[in-house]
Motif scaffolding. Structure first.
Motif, short mmCIF file in Angstrom:
data_model
loop_
_atom_site.label_atom_id
_atom_site.label_comp_id
_atom_site.label_asym_id
_atom_site.label_seq_id
_atom_site.Cartn_x
_atom_site.Cartn_y
_atom_site.Cartn_z
N MET A 1 0.83 -1.20 0.00
CA MET A 1 0.00 0.00 0.00
C MET A 1 0.87 1.25 0.00
N GLY A 2 1.83 1.28 0.87
CA GLY A 2 2.73 2.43 0.98
C GLY A 2 3.46 2.66 -0.32
N MET A 3 3.95 1.58 -0.89
CA MET A 3 4.68 1.71 -2.15
C MET A 3 3.78 2.34 -3.21
N ALA A 4 2.51 1.92 -3.19
CA ALA A 4 1.59 2.42 -4.21
C ALA A 4 1.43 3.92 -4.09
N ILE A 5 1.27 4.40 -2.86
CA ILE A 5 1.09 5.85 -2.68
C ILE A 5 2.34 6.59 -3.12
N LYS A 6 3.47 6.02 -2.78
CA LYS A 6 4.74 6.64 -3.16
C LYS A 6 4.83 6.76 -4.67
N ASP A 7 4.48 5.64 -5.33
CA ASP A 7 4.55 5.64 -6.78
C ASP A 7 3.61 6.67 -7.37
N PHE A 8 2.46 6.74 -6.75
CA PHE A 8 1.45 7.66 -7.23
C PHE A 8 1.95 9.10 -7.14
N MET B 158 -7.67 13.21 -13.19
CA MET B 158 -8.82 12.35 -12.99
C MET B 158 -8.52 10.92 -13.44
N GLY B 159 -7.83 10.83 -14.56
CA GLY B 159 -7.47 9.52 -15.08
C GLY B 159 -6.58 8.77 -14.10
N LEU B 160 -5.65 9.53 -13.52
CA LEU B 160 -4.76 8.90 -12.53
C LEU B 160 -5.55 8.41 -11.33
N MET B 161 -6.54 9.23 -10.96
CA MET B 161 -7.36 8.87 -9.80
C MET B 161 -8.08 7.55 -10.06
N VAL B 162 -8.72 7.49 -11.25
CA VAL B 162 -9.46 6.28 -11.60
C VAL B 162 -8.51 5.08 -11.67
N GLY B 163 -7.35 5.34 -12.29
CA GLY B 163 -6.36 4.26 -12.43
C GLY B 163 -5.93 3.74 -11.08
N PHE B 164 -5.69 4.66 -10.16
CA PHE B 164 -5.26 4.27 -8.83
C PHE B 164 -6.34 3.46 -8.12
N MET B 165 -7.58 3.91 -8.31
CA MET B 165 -8.69 3.20 -7.70
C MET B 165 -8.78 1.77 -8.22
N ILE B 167 -6.39 0.04 -9.43
CA ILE B 167 -5.29 -0.76 -8.88
C ILE B 167 -5.67 -1.27 -7.50
N VAL B 168 -6.20 -0.35 -6.68
CA VAL B 168 -6.52 -0.72 -5.30
C VAL B 168 -7.61 -1.79 -5.29
N VAL B 169 -8.62 -1.60 -6.17
CA VAL B 169 -9.76 -2.50 -6.13
C VAL B 169 -9.39 -3.89 -6.64
#
Lengths: 986, 210
Positions: A1-8, B158-165, B167-169
């Motif tokens: 999770m942490g890595m993901a935020i960092k990457d983001f 916005m695209g990054l936001m959706v992309g991140f979501m 990934i998480v999901v």
């Protein structure tokens, strides 16, 4: 999770760092935040071209050295050319019905322009030896070898030039003759041309020249005892009139076409009775008569066939007379224009009959335009075959109006082509009662608009949609409202023009909100030849911003010389009304706005006169007591370029000899004398007084801190070798050098001096924070260069030690005194720059956090935004990774010119003279106003608009994303519910 | 090299490029009968039709500037221009045309050897022996709108936001699934002990200070 935020986060940072730091614009964004206005200046001469059906136009030449073809119906510019600054236009005419002929540069350059499109057809250089009056004559029906000839007199020679290709047909030199030619006369249909003139010793000469070959046929000369004035006025084919030189009280008519030249003298008092003052002949060309200005009267005098003079009419003075216009076979008419109770009265009369009027009209005229200066008339045939007239008039404020059928058909504010100084004023605060924010659009409209925009961004829009989007963006009523906005984009630009008129322009769309012709700066006002100098903000109310109006002061001078008495005019920014005006008893050399305001928010100003006395304004006791507190802290300097001396001054005491308690004498505290035989001052630049600096410290990549030496009292001075003070090409690299100085104006200490050998001016410089950037010419490389000097305070460098900070041994809290001798280090670097530069400015923002851009007005009349990072003395060829991270650009020998970073994009600000930057309330954005013959305004964000959404931000896309996220939440929720249920069943 | 006599101020040599697509500047210096010299030259601009964007490539809007604005002249229809009455010395000619980038030209007018031509582009120090100025570049003042692409949507915040979501999901559960249940339990234990990890601990700068 942490890595993901960092990457983001890293992704985000990368995303933003990839964006181009330069100013850039899409083509469809033109006109959203910028506006461009084209002007021509005060019209000197106008030639109508209305014979053909189709486009009716008028060709004008102006005092800003512009030649333009205007649409006679609407006053728009068809085409326009701006000549060089010392290429003043002496005469214009139309030849062959298709070429516009211009004579310029004191009668030495003759050019022909294609009338429809303004393309130059040919150019001739006419050589001559001595300066003389330049005259242009384009006879309509004169063939010289099947060629229509143009006669030009300039630089002491008469030339006949072919109107087809500009070839010089013949040349007759008058330079050796003592007579200076004043008029060239070509009697209609004859084969001879007369050149007449006078010399200094009352000699009158007439030369009869064959038009075919320039052969001198006859030369008559006669002398008139007492002599006559230089201005000779042509009355008919063989008669001239002049004033006698000795007394100026009698008229001399000269008849020259007979065998003998005969003179006839008539006393003016015999014609008009007794008069005081001087008589002035008006230069209007009227056949058989002339007009003269005597004692606030304009008198029309006819010359009878016997050569006697008789007065035919009188009108009261502020009046103008046009040249005669041929309206039909044998009938000529002229126009005269008088003023009376807020109206102008236009009359057109036939030349031979004073008592009748062909046209009589009265038109209400805006008082702020002043009196009429020039009139040009043109006629047309009405449908009922009677003659109609249109008149083009030039007003005192340099505006140009077309009158026809008793109405003003169009008007042009051409005074704006000659702006002297510019400042800004805030707009009124939006009041609660008068809500301007009426319901602008309902929600549906709003959404529809944004859906359209979304379609635009997704490239799905049809051409109609694109047009609709563009129209929607341009007509946005937000930007041209008359109230203050949150971002501080809406302001009033207060500009002072050479005509003594003040305009308030709205930054939203550039319209004139109000204009005011200053009574003190009018030529017809109390002083002779007044000149406007500067405008300053006088009062910016803070405590009572809701119910008190800001005001500004305009400083002027009664006359051209620097010791002429000054004038002050105080004007309300909102209403454009003059609050009060003062005619000063002292001269104005310098105005110092102090950092002190009195209880009514009026800023204290010190006006320095030619004797270095300081006068305090406003003249109130409150102001005096405020000044007394700061008395010992007021310093200023004066630069005497003629003698090469820079002096520092401070206030001493009250004036002794003068009975004026607001007058203070000064003392010289230091002076720097530059050796006259080796250095000549060509530029002196200081920081803008209201500039805001965010931080003094500059953290470098290696965790080191550099302290900027920030002082408002630094002066940049550039001197050149006197031999190299001319233009490029007059000096060799060996005999030219450029020396630059940084001088502390409190102590007179020279903090830095540097010499550029083999370089010369002109120097354009800008000073900001702790750096100065200047532009000059390097003769050795034969290229322009730009240098940067940054100045750092070394005495604070010790503060970096953490231990000292902890132990309290730092000097951060020690007061900064300008008397202390700071140890400064300077860094400098230079780069090549391609173009010549007309003006340099730097962006200024509200808090000074945003990185700076230089705004460079190039010789092509464009404005280039150049990031300050390109002018950083710490640039090296191979910056280390740490330095790269800090934003240091690898060193190149020349500065890049990126076409997308022209803030004027594909427009030209013709005749560019000045660039003004104004901070807006939004830290990221600065307002830029560029003036010259044209005006241009735009908003720029040197580091992109990081603190606001851009105009084309797609709210619809945001909405769709949110909806999609919500849908996703529900879908996943349902899915997880199902899964959970299945798990439980298992 | 162009050469001319004092009495005859005429351009003798002119090299006109046959290819219309090139900008050429031909220079010749001839002496006038007065004390000054005349610089003659030519600017050639490609035909307007060849340009995609409606930039005002009109020849009537081109100015030729001598010595930083000392003299300004305009082009004839064929592109020729001339400066008269120029003193001997080294001069600088600039061409101002919207839409084109011209290098300034250094022109040496020799007093000793009238008619001697020396011209060089100052930008790249190339001599103009053949009186030909290569076009340096055209100037495009506007950014060109990128056509719509999936990448531009993905790259927008916005695209990054959706992309991140996404990934998480979809990716995170996969990661969790692949974990050893033993390890998982240990991690959960640890988490309970430490409390909820704050965002500050994850930032690179803050991590260093700990």
């Amino acid at each position: 999770m942490g890595m993901a935020i960092k990457d983001f986060l890293l992704l985000l940072v990368l995303f933003f760092s990839f964006t181009n730091p330069s100013f850039s614009l899409y083509e469809d964004q033109v006109g959203l935040t910028d506006w461009h206005q084209q002007y021509i200046g005060k019209v000197k001469q106008a030639v109508f071209h209305t014979q053909k059906t189709g486009r009716k136009r008028v060709v004008v030449s102006t005092e800003e050295n512009v030649i333009a073809s205007l649409d006679l119906r609407r006053g728009e510019i068809f085409w326009r050319h701006v000549f060089g600054s010392d290429d003043a236009i002496d005469g214009i005419d139309i030849a062959l019905g298709k070429y516009v002929i211009t004579l310029s540069s004191e009668g030495s350059v003759l050019r022909a322009w294609n009338l429809p499109d303004g393309q130059m057809v040919w150019e001739s250089f006419l050589q001559g030896t001595k300066p003389s009056k330049s005259l242009l004559s384009v006879p309509t029906n004169l063939k010289v070898d099947k060629d229509n000839a143009i006669f030009v007199h300039g630089k002491g020679s008469l030339h006949a030039v072919s109107s087809i290709d500009g070839v010089i047909l013949w040349k007759k030199d008058f330079a050796a003759k003592s007579v200076e030619v004043q008029q060239i006369i070509h009697p209609l249909g004859s084969d001879v041309i007369y050149a007449v003139g006078s010399d200094s010793s009352s000699q009158f000469g007439a030369y009869q020249i064959n038009v075919k070959n320039g052969e001198l046929l006859k030369h008559n000369a006669a002398s008139f005892p007492g002599g006559f004035s230089r201005e000779l006025l042509l009355i008919s084919g063989d008669m001239l009139v002049a004033l006698d030189a000795a007394t100026g009280s009698s008229l001399v008519t000269i008849n020259f076409q007979d065998e003998e030249i005969s003179f006839q003298q008539t006393d003016i008092s015999n014609l008009v009775g007794d008069f005081s003052g001087t008589a002035v002949l008006l230069p209007s060309k009227l056949p058989g008569m002339f007009s003269m200005k005597v004692d606030a009267l304009v008198i029309f005098i006819r010359v009878t066939d016997e050569g006697n003079l008789e007065v035919v009419g009188k009108i009261s003075d502020p009046a103008v007379v046009s040249d005669a216009l041929l309206i039909s076979e044998g009938q000529q008419a002229f126009a005269l224009l008088e003023h009376g109770d807020g109206k102008i009265h236009l009359k057109v009369k036939p030349v031979n009959d004073w008592s009748s009027d062909l046209l009589k009209e009265s038109i209400v005229m805006d008082r702020q335009r002043g009196i009429v200066h020039r009139i040009f008339i043109n006629n047309y045939i009405r449908t009922d075959r009677s003659h109609g007239f249109r008149a083009l008039i030039v007003m005192e404020d340099h505006s140009l109006l077309l009158l026809q059928q008793g109405e003003i058909v169009w008007s042009r504010e051409d005074g704006l082509a000659s702006i002297v100084d510019a400042t800004t004023s805030e707009l009124p605060v939006e009041k609660v009662g008068v809500s301007v924010a009426k319901v602008e659009e309902n929600l549906f409209e709003w959404l529809k608009g944004h859906m359209l925009k979304l379609k635009g961004t997704l490239m799905l829009a049809s051409p109609e949609d694109v047009a609709a989007i563009q129209g929607m963006r341009l007509k946005s009523s937000q930007k041209s409202k008359m109230t203050r906005d949150h971002n501080g984009f809406r302001k009033l630009l207060i500009v002072l023009t050479r005509a003594g008129k003040v305009f308030a322009l709205h930054t939203g769309d550039g319209r004139v909100v109000w204009s005011l012709l200053l009574p003190l700066l009018r030529n017809s006002g109390p002083c002779e030849n007044p000149t406007g100098l500067n405008t300053y903000q006088w009062r910016v109310p803070h405590h009572h911003a809701m119910d008190e109006n800001p005001s500004f002061v305009i400083v002027g001078r009664c006359g051209q010389s620097s010791n002429a008495p000054g004038t002050l005019s105080f004007v309300d920014s909102y209403t454009g009304k003059e609050i009060k005006s003062l005619g000063l008893t002292h001269s104005v050399v310098q105005v110092i706005p102090l950092q002190i305001t009195d209880s009514t928010d009026q800023r204290l100003h010190l006006v320095i006169d030619a004797d270095q006395h300081a006068y305090l304004y406003p003249r109130t006791s409150d102001a005096i007591s405020l000044l007394q507190r700061e008395f010992s802290n007021i310093y200023w300097y004066s630069v005497d370029t003629d003698n090469g001396i820079i002096k520092g001054h401070a206030l001493k005491s009250k004036c002794i000899q003068k009975d004026d308690e607001y007058c203070f004498s000064s003392r010289d505290i230091w002076s720097i004398v530059f050796p006259a035989d080796s250095e000549k001052i060509i530029a002196a630049v200081r920081r803008k007084l209201n500039e805001v600096v965010h931080t003094q410290a500059k953290v470098t990549a290696d965790q080191d801190v550099m302290y900027k030496h920030i002082s408002k009292n630094l002066l940049f001075v550039a001197t050149v070798a006197p031999k190299a003070s001319g233009e490029i090409g007059t000096a060799t690299p060996e005999e030219s050098w450029l020396a630059v100085y940084l001088i502390d104006t409190i102590t007179g200490r020279i903090l830095h001096r540097m010499t550029h050998h083999g370089s010369q001016g002109p120097v354009r410089a800008v000073f900001s924070e702790n750096w100065v950037v200047y532009h000059y010419f390097n003769l050795r490389a034969h290229r322009y260069e730009m240098s940067v000097i940054e100045i750092y305070d070394q005495s604070r460098a010790d503060n970096k030690d953490v231990l000292k900070l902890v132990l309290g041994k730092h000097n951060l809290t020690s007061p900064i005194s300008s008397y202390s001798r700071p140890e400064v280090v300077t860094k400098s670097q230079y780069y090549f720059f391609t173009h010549s530069v007309k003006a340099i400015a730097v962006t200024s923002t509200a808090k000074g956090i945003t990185s700076k851009q230089l705004l460079i007005g190039t010789i092509g009349d464009q404005v280039l935004a150049l990031d300050k990072r390109y002018l950083d003395p710490r640039r090296t060829v191979n910056p280390s990774p740490a330095e790269r991270e800090e934003g240091i650009i690898p060193l190149t020998d020349s500065l890049p010119i990126i076409p997308q970073s022209y803030v004027t994009h594909a427009l030209r600000v013709e005749g560019l003279r000045g660039i003004v930057t104004i901070p807006s309330k939004l830290e990221s954005t600065a307002l830029v106003f560029v003036y010259g013959v044209d005006l241009f305004y735009t908003q720029i964000a040197p580091s992109k608009t990081y603190d606001s959404l851009t105009d084309d931000f797609s709210y619809a896309l945001l909405l769709i994303t949110i909806v999609a996220l919500i849908v996703a939440i529900f879908v996943t929720w349902v899915l997880s519910e199902k899964k959970e249920l299945q798990d439980k069943w298992r | 090299m162009a050469s001319s006599s004092r009495s005859n101020p005429v351009i003798l040599v002119l090299f006109i490029l046959s290819c219309c697509g090139l900008i050429s500047l031909s220079l010749a210096i001839s002496s006038g009968s007065g004390d000054g010299y005349t610089i003659n030259g030519r600017v050639k601009i490609p035909s307007i039709g060849a340009k995609g964007f409606g930039l005002p490539g009109k020849i009537s809007n081109v100015k030729v500037i001598l010595n930083g604005g000392h003299k300004v002249t305009f082009l004839r229809p064929d592109g020729f221009f001339s400066f008269h009455n120029v003193s001997a010395g080294t001069h600088l000619i600039e061409v101002a045309a919207i839409g084109y980038f011209f290098s300034p030209v250094r022109v040496d007018v020799s007093a000793r050897n009238p008619g001697k031509v020396q011209a060089a582009l100052t930008e790249n120090r190339r001599g103009l022996n053949e009186f030909v100025l290569e076009p340096l570049r055209e100037e495009q003042y506007y950014e060109i709108r990128e056509p719509f692409s999936i990448m531009s949507i993905v790259k927008s915040p916005m695209g990054l936001m959706v992309g991140f979501m996404l990934i998480v999901v979809f990716l995170m559960p996969k990661l969790v699934e692949n974990m050893d249940p033993e390890e998982m339990r240990r991690a959960q234990e640890e988490m309970r002990n430490q409390g909820v990890p704050s965002l500050a601990n994850l930032l690179p700068g803050a991590a260093r200070s700990n």
